[in-house]
Design a protein around this motif. Sequence first.
Motif, PDB file in Angstrom:
ATOM      1  N   UNK A  74      35.496  62.035  71.034  1.00  0.00           N
ATOM      2  CA  UNK A  74      34.558  60.944  71.321  1.00  0.00           C
ATOM      3  C   UNK A  74      33.345  61.410  72.109  1.00  0.00           C
ATOM      4  N   UNK A  75      33.477  62.495  72.883  1.00  0.00           N
ATOM      5  CA  UNK A  75      32.353  62.934  73.696  1.00  0.00           C
ATOM      6  C   UNK A  75      31.164  63.376  72.850  1.00  0.00           C
ATOM      7  N   UNK A  76      31.408  63.689  71.592  1.00  0.00           N
ATOM      8  CA  UNK A  76      30.329  64.138  70.710  1.00  0.00           C
ATOM      9  C   UNK A  76      30.011  63.118  69.616  1.00  0.00           C
ATOM     10  N   UNK A  77      30.356  61.851  69.844  1.00  0.00           N
ATOM     11  CA  UNK A  77      30.079  60.822  68.845  1.00  0.00           C
ATOM     12  C   UNK A  77      28.606  60.792  68.446  1.00  0.00           C
ATOM     13  N   UNK A  78      27.720  60.809  69.431  1.00  0.00           N
ATOM     14  CA  UNK A  78      26.286  60.699  69.131  1.00  0.00           C
ATOM     15  C   UNK A  78      25.820  61.872  68.283  1.00  0.00           C
ATOM     16  N   UNK A  79      26.232  63.078  68.639  1.00  0.00           N
ATOM     17  CA  UNK A  79      25.858  64.266  67.869  1.00  0.00           C
ATOM     18  C   UNK A  79      26.410  64.185  66.450  1.00  0.00           C
ATOM     19  N   UNK A  80      27.674  63.813  66.321  1.00  0.00           N
ATOM     20  CA  UNK A  80      28.294  63.746  64.995  1.00  0.00           C
ATOM     21  C   UNK A  80      27.613  62.704  64.109  1.00  0.00           C
ATOM     22  N   UNK A  81      27.254  61.557  64.710  1.00  0.00           N
ATOM     23  CA  UNK A  81      26.559  60.531  63.930  1.00  0.00           C
ATOM     24  C   UNK A  81      25.201  61.019  63.469  1.00  0.00           C
ATOM     25  N   UNK A  82      24.481  61.719  64.351  1.00  0.00           N
ATOM     26  CA  UNK A  82      23.158  62.235  63.974  1.00  0.00           C
ATOM     27  C   UNK A  82      23.264  63.207  62.801  1.00  0.00           C
ATOM     28  N   UNK A  83      24.254  64.080  62.845  1.00  0.00           N
ATOM     29  CA  UNK A  83      24.424  65.042  61.758  1.00  0.00           C
ATOM     30  C   UNK A  83      24.834  64.342  60.466  1.00  0.00           C
ATOM     31  N   UNK A  84      25.744  63.375  60.568  1.00  0.00           N
ATOM     32  CA  UNK A  84      26.192  62.659  59.377  1.00  0.00           C
ATOM     33  C   UNK A  84      25.036  61.911  58.724  1.00  0.00           C
ATOM     34  N   UNK A  85      24.221  61.231  59.534  1.00  0.00           N
ATOM     35  CA  UNK A  85      23.119  60.441  58.986  1.00  0.00           C
ATOM     36  C   UNK A  85      21.996  61.316  58.454  1.00  0.00           C
ATOM     37  N   UNK A  86      21.625  62.354  59.194  1.00  0.00           N
ATOM     38  CA  UNK A  86      20.470  63.163  58.802  1.00  0.00           C
ATOM     39  C   UNK A  86      20.761  64.065  57.609  1.00  0.00           C
ATOM     40  N   UNK A  87      22.031  64.422  57.404  1.00  0.00           N
ATOM     41  CA  UNK A  87      22.387  65.329  56.320  1.00  0.00           C
ATOM     42  C   UNK A  87      23.128  64.641  55.178  1.00  0.00           C
ATOM     43  N   UNK A  88      23.556  63.393  55.372  1.00  0.00           N
ATOM     44  CA  UNK A  88      24.325  62.710  54.334  1.00  0.00           C
ATOM     45  C   UNK A  88      25.676  63.355  54.089  1.00  0.00           C
ATOM     46  N   UNK A  89      26.348  63.751  55.189  1.00  0.00           N
ATOM     47  CA  UNK A  89      27.632  64.438  55.085  1.00  0.00           C
ATOM     48  C   UNK A  89      28.686  63.689  55.895  1.00  0.00           C
ATOM     49  N   UNK A  90      29.923  64.074  55.723  1.00  0.00           N
ATOM     50  CA  UNK A  90      31.002  63.595  56.582  1.00  0.00           C
ATOM     51  C   UNK A  90      31.185  64.603  57.716  1.00  0.00           C
ATOM     52  N   UNK A  91      31.209  64.108  58.934  1.00  0.00           N
ATOM     53  CA  UNK A  91      31.498  64.953  60.093  1.00  0.00           C
ATOM     54  C   UNK A  91      32.844  64.521  60.651  1.00  0.00           C
TER      55      UNK A  91
END
Length: 288
Positions: A74-91
């Motif tokens: 959970x500590x990296x939720x914001x980072x994971x969401x940014x990567x998922x949205x910007x790249x169109x991938x599953x993190x």
Amino acid sequence: MAAVAPSRAISRRSLPLLRVLVQLLRLRSSTRAAEATTATGVRIRLHRPRAAVAGPLPALLWIHGGGYVLGLPEQDDALCRRLAESLGIVVAAVDYRLAPEHPYPAGLEDCYDAMTWLARHPDIDARRVAIGGASAGGGLAASLALLARDRGEVTPVCQLLVYPMLDDRTSARSDLDDSRWRLWDRRSNRFGWAAYLGDADPETAVPARRTDLAGTAPAWIGVGTADLFHDESTAYSKRLADAGVPCSVEIVPGAFHGFDLVMPNAPVSRSFFASQREALRAALADRA
């Protein structure tokens, strides 16, 4: 920020309190991420792009930091969401077991279990799975790349190593015992490695001690010049390149350990994130 940040975030005495605070973070975390559990009980936090994307998606297995002794996905939720949205991938962020209660190889095996689960998932393109992490998570990602090579079940397309914790021998370097380090110093490093290794053979458990790096996934390594892990990161990148593994390196002048987490909106942090994003974009591109 470097002038006021503490030099030591984790120690044997502070660990119990920090773990309580991290659990509070979990209770307050966003509910937007789905969760799954592998057959062996490893919890995985899944971040998907909100826009519909056709076909099996590429994926990143993300491994959180915390000196091998602390942390939650959970500590990296914001980072994971940014990567998922910007790249169109599953993190997929893995909740691996922590030392000292669970020394090597428990955490690494949890990460391997999560990686194979991810690669077998029907919504994931198994040909386009990357692995990555920050700090101790970066060290686990490097170890996971070696384990994936040795077992041959999954072939990651990239290992994204963000100021990775790679070499226990850094703790023995007296020339690094000064006041310039922030958030992670030599004493914290010694505690984290001792907890993680337990009775394990460092020649096997520590990625920087492994003699053969050939055949591992192409790497991206990023680290600041004011980070305790600067020297071991650059040395590892050279060894990867010497072993024939493609490796790009991002050196951030003046940056301390975890600078991008402390100040995510600073221009230098945004640039650091963009470099990671573009490395993943290239690695996860559809080459069919």
